[in-house]
Design an enzyme around this catalytic site. Sequence first.
Site, PDB file in Angstrom:
ATOM      1  N   CYS B 343     -49.283 139.028  42.085  1.00 11.49           N
ATOM      2  CA  CYS B 343     -47.925 138.696  42.588  1.00 11.49           C
ATOM      3  C   CYS B 343     -47.650 139.345  43.941  1.00 11.49           C
ATOM      4  CB  CYS B 343     -46.832 139.094  41.596  1.00 11.49           C
ATOM      5  SG  CYS B 343     -46.965 138.263  40.025  1.00 11.49           S
ATOM      6  N   ALA B 344     -48.700 139.687  44.672  1.00 13.42           N
ATOM      7  CA  ALA B 344     -48.499 140.345  45.968  1.00 13.42           C
ATOM      8  C   ALA B 344     -49.463 139.738  46.990  1.00 13.42           C
ATOM      9  CB  ALA B 344     -48.697 141.851  45.839  1.00 13.42           C
TER      10      ALA B 344
END
Lengths: 171, 388
Positions: B343-344
């Site tokens: 998620c980054a």
Amino acid sequence: MFLASIEVLDVDICVQLADKFVARTRASADLKEIMPYLNGMFRSSVYNHGDGSIRFTNDGIEYTIINDQVNIAKFSNRTELYELLDWLKDLINDTYESRSEMTPLYARRKPVPVFFIYNLLPKTNCQRCGERTCMAFAARVNKLEAGIDACPLLFEPEYDASRSKLEGALG
Amino acid sequence: MTHPTPLYLDNAATSYPKPDAVYASVIKYMRENGASPGRGNYARALEADRLVYEARKAIASLLGAPRPSQVIFTCNATESINIALKGYLRQGDRVLTTGYEHNAVARPLKKLEDQRRIQVDRVPCTAEGALDMESVKAKLQDGVRLLAVSHASNVIGCVTPLEELVAAAHERGAAVLADAAQTAGAYPVDVTAVPVDMLAFTGHKGLLGPTGTGGLYLRKGLELSTLKEGGTGGMSLSPFPPDDPPDRYEAGTMNISGIAGLRASAQYLLDIGVDAVRAHEARLSGLLLDGLESVPKLTCYGPRSAENRIGLVSFNIEGHDPHKVSMRLDRDYGIMVRSGLHCAPEAHRLLGTAPIGAVRASIGYFNQPSDIERFVGALGEIASLPPD
């Protein structure tokens, strides 16, 4: 520890201020013994040695203690109530621990007369304190239901002298 | 081959196991209380009030917050960050952030770029996550209203120099939002010593609590627009939310069973001390970094030293797809790690590992040196396999 806990019994809407609450709580110890010391600590206190009761205000919050009953008024939400109870419990325990170095005050403080307060107010009836008239505000200050900080005009430079006199009288 | 005992190394996603008191507290609340706090006046409702307050107090103590009422409970760090960004930022505001933010920060900012025409700028940083402080100071001169930064990257593992950033931001009139999703409970956080204006945390990672818990610390006097409005249990005649925190931001019945667990985990951490957790995890991180150096064809990302990073390490093995490495670890060795972009995506772009990502192993307080040894041994065997 002198006071182990303060249990909340009920919480209700404050009759005087619709956006504030009042709570009835019970301390795990009778607080009579500590009251003369609290009386010496708060200039706003009204202490009755015979009844074993004391009432005082701190930061706009009103506390009434009768034996082991503690009533708290004018808080904003339940989280604040528990913060106040933590503060009060610590204050009572610290006072109890240090009582040999403190001077108890058994005398009942005399309330400051309404007319004395009224004479030092701006008398504009501006209603910014939430009261309809300065006289009504003076009556609430006399009963310790309001502090002079609710009157913004008193903090204008022209009222510096009046404010100083009031602060001196009310503590 | 299936390893007899599973080994969990995905604590940066969510911590596992939890302290026994967490399970017991959730069950105790659900079985023996079950009431909603802040509403009823019967004894159990008042007990539930007390429970939530004690949780708030324990979290405030862990974060160094002066008052429990400065801690607002939410469902997770993502909700907290949304409350902070959408409640604080106004039309046309300028925001400064880093190049390794989680989507929890990056996506709300992107939405606000469209909706409120905010301008988002990023601080240049190295692949090890080191920020260019001169650039930070120069960019802050430019009317920035908010500095929004991760306290530690969930991919690179680097710890952001929060103290220096807060001083620089405040000197230039900008507020600071810290995303402590990866640090709260596992790395020292002190909002009094390092006076951030807002700090978002989650309850289920380093704080060792249940999922569905989290919160936002707010500096005293800072008032945000509300993200949601609804019942708060008091002042029901007013059509508006109350002014005072925490009720202002907590409309609707909260996750009390989760908060019961969070209270237990926060108390557990207060008892053992976050410094002890940090020391344990730093020691294991050091062992992990040393062990990974011995694995052929393995590239490790982020700071070289365990002192400058939290308890996670991202890496890739040349010729091996990170997803397949993760699957093999699970299938053949019983070891759970997370692969992908975590998620980054911005962090992976910085590392040059986008779009495929990397493997991430993340340590928890309950891991032991023997776990690291077993993990490194498994990676050595995988690295010796023919490329995918």
